[in-house]
Design a protein around this motif. Structure first.
Motif, short mmCIF file in Angstrom:
data_model
loop_
_atom_site.label_atom_id
_atom_site.label_comp_id
_atom_site.label_asym_id
_atom_site.label_seq_id
_atom_site.Cartn_x
_atom_site.Cartn_y
_atom_site.Cartn_z
N SER A 107 -2.58 -1.02 39.41
CA SER A 107 -4.00 -1.28 39.14
C SER A 107 -4.73 0.02 38.84
O SER A 107 -4.40 1.08 39.39
N ASP A 108 -5.71 -0.07 37.95
CA ASP A 108 -6.61 1.04 37.65
C ASP A 108 -7.67 0.52 36.68
O ASP A 108 -7.65 -0.66 36.31
N ASP A 109 -8.58 1.38 36.27
CA ASP A 109 -9.62 1.00 35.31
C ASP A 109 -9.17 1.47 33.93
O ASP A 109 -9.26 2.65 33.60
N PHE A 110 -8.70 0.53 33.10
CA PHE A 110 -8.09 0.89 31.82
C PHE A 110 -9.09 1.02 30.68
O PHE A 110 -8.74 1.53 29.61
N ASP A 111 -10.33 0.54 30.87
CA ASP A 111 -11.31 0.62 29.78
C ASP A 111 -12.60 1.30 30.21
O ASP A 111 -13.63 1.18 29.53
N PHE A 131 -4.01 -7.21 32.35
CA PHE A 131 -5.03 -8.17 32.77
C PHE A 131 -6.32 -7.39 33.02
O PHE A 131 -6.39 -6.58 33.95
N MET A 132 -7.33 -7.61 32.20
CA MET A 132 -8.59 -6.91 32.36
C MET A 132 -9.44 -7.60 33.42
O MET A 132 -9.59 -8.83 33.42
N LYS A 144 -0.37 -8.40 25.71
CA LYS A 144 0.99 -7.89 25.84
C LYS A 144 1.20 -6.69 24.94
O LYS A 144 0.81 -6.69 23.76
N PHE A 145 1.85 -5.65 25.49
CA PHE A 145 2.14 -4.43 24.74
C PHE A 145 3.62 -4.09 24.90
O PHE A 145 4.13 -4.06 26.02
N PRO A 146 4.32 -3.82 23.79
CA PRO A 146 5.75 -3.49 23.89
C PRO A 146 5.95 -2.10 24.48
O PRO A 146 5.15 -1.18 24.26
N THR A 147 7.03 -1.95 25.24
CA THR A 147 7.34 -0.65 25.84
C THR A 147 8.21 0.23 24.94
O THR A 147 8.53 1.36 25.30
N GLY A 185 -8.56 -0.52 27.09
CA GLY A 185 -7.67 -1.50 27.68
C GLY A 185 -6.40 -1.72 26.88
O GLY A 185 -5.56 -2.53 27.28
N SER A 186 -6.25 -1.01 25.76
CA SER A 186 -5.03 -1.12 24.97
C SER A 186 -4.20 0.15 25.12
O SER A 186 -4.72 1.20 25.53
N PHE A 187 -2.91 0.04 24.77
CA PHE A 187 -1.98 1.14 24.99
C PHE A 187 -1.03 1.27 23.80
O PHE A 187 -0.68 0.28 23.15
N SER A 188 -0.61 2.50 23.56
CA SER A 188 0.38 2.75 22.52
C SER A 188 1.75 2.29 22.98
O SER A 188 1.98 2.05 24.16
#
Length: 396
Positions: A107-111, A131-132, A144-147, A185-188
């Motif tokens: 957990s953390d604040d992603f945005d 999950f925001m 969903k983001f691919p690893t 809230g998105s990731f590479s």
């Protein structure tokens, strides 16, 4: 979000209330002060559940810690809202695709909106579900983001690794990589964290080992058994700094970093599961580490997780360790010179197999508590710190 198809217990509210089972006493470095914990079972689960990971944070902004955890078999994310007594409300359940095989959570604040969010590493699909948080204890439908290069992720860490004020995700499984956060809230897709020598990380954690304000990497690898310490260049990429050798076939499963001897330098504690001991590495003034000092955890104990924290507010770091085959956790009080007093053991239940440990002030009394996760017999055990002489004054 959905309601459970079957109740987690016959009476949900009573199942998630904490009932004191036992109180255990530990003599600390101050013989006039005894460290005590009250043990309680959090709840009952399906016998076929597999609880693989948990996290604590304040999901609804009421200053009390809440709990989120993963059931791998049923592909569920459970969110339990805590009150100020160490008890939790009935769970909210968020469904994850069964073929994703969720394994780890953070957990953390992603945005950067001041609300806590959740990220789940999915072993089966090599993805991360994000999950925001809505700020009231509920979460939006996951994205969903691919690893990418990290296949079969089984662990996830949320940190700002490139110093851009955005939280990044470090994932590792068959390999290790970093998914850079964009602040929305998105990731590479994951990219390499360090020069890969072909070895596989068994465990990875982060801490600023050289006091340059950048988080560095600590990696346990096997074949050979070593701890790799890699320095962060400030942009999220690391270079090898030191290699600490371990005894062959140690089976090291957990690593915690803290200052054990009050010299403002970070030291290392590890669990050597196959050797039934915990190992301590003390950092020297020149940045090197001394030889590993061993503390036995008892024959056939199989220590799995070690967490370093000050439980009795004597300003010395203590260790709490889960003993998988003994159905116990042990607490080693720190002396403050890099050594630890003999432990006192706590039962986690007669048929339990304690694994992961996570700490936090669960009942808002300014004393540090901990939760023990049992993967084999699905259960979570809460240990509430009840030491009357260990109270810390609330910060003003």
């Amino acid at each position: 979000m959905e309601s459970p198809r079957h109740p987690l217990s016959t009476t949900v509210e009573s199942a998630f209330a904490t009932t004191i089972i036992s109180t255990t006493t530990i003599f600390t470095t101050d013989p006039s002060c005894q460290l005590t914990f009250d043990r309680s079972n959090l709840c009952s689960f399906y016998p076929t559940s597999l609880l693989t990971s948990l996290t604590v944070d304040d999901f609804n902004g009421d200053t009390y810690l809440d709990l989120a955890f993963i059931d791998n078999i049923f592909s569920n994310l459970y969110v339990l809202i805590g009150n100020n007594s160490g008890a939790f409300a009935a769970p909210l359940i968020y469904k994850i695709t069964t073929t994703d095989s969720p394994w780890a959570i953070v957990s953390d604040d992603f945005d950067n909106d001041g609300r806590k969010d959740l990220a789940v590493a999915n072993y089966g699909s090599s993805t991360v579900d994000v999950f925001m948080g809505n700020g009231n204890g509920t979460f939006r439908t996951q994205r969903k983001f691919p690893t990418g290069l990290v296949m079969l992720p089984m662990a996830i860490i949320a940190v700002d690794f490139d110093s851009d004020t955005h939280i990044d995700l470090i994932v590792y499984g068959a390999d290790a990589g970093i998914m850079f956060g964009r602040g929305d809230g998105s990731f590479s897709t994951a990219v390499s964290l360090y020069d890969d020598d072909g070895a596989q990380p068994n465990l990875l954690t982060c801490a600023d080992i050289n006091d340059d304000s950048y988080l560095d990497l600590f990696i346990i690898e096997m074949s050979p058994d070593v701890i790799l310490i890699l320095l962060n260049n400030g942009h999220g990429y690391c270079k090898l700094w030191q290699t600490l050798s371990l005894v062959a076939f140690s089976g090291s499963t957990s690593l915690s970093v803290a200052d054990f001897n009050n010299d403002d330098l970070l030291d290392i504690a590890i669990t050597n599961s196959n050797k039934a001991n915990i190992g301590i590495f003390i950092q020297q003034s020149n940045g090197s580490f001394g030889q590993q000092t061993i503390y036995s955890t008892g024959i056939y104990s199989n220590p799995r997780s070690v967490v370093a924290a000050d439980f009795n507010h004597d300003d010395q770091i203590d260790l709490v360790v889960s003993l998988f085959y003994k159905s116990q956790v042990g607490v080693w009080p720190g002396v403050g010179d890099g050594t630890f007093l003999p432990p006192t053991m706590y039962s986690t239940g007669p048929t339990s197999s304690p694994n992961e440990i996570i700490t936090g002030d669960l009942n808002n009394d300014n004393r540090l508590d901990f939760i023990v996760l049992d993967r084999t017999y699905p259960n979570m055990t809460i240990f509430l710190n009840s030491c009357a002489c260990c109270l810390k004054e609330p910060s003003k």
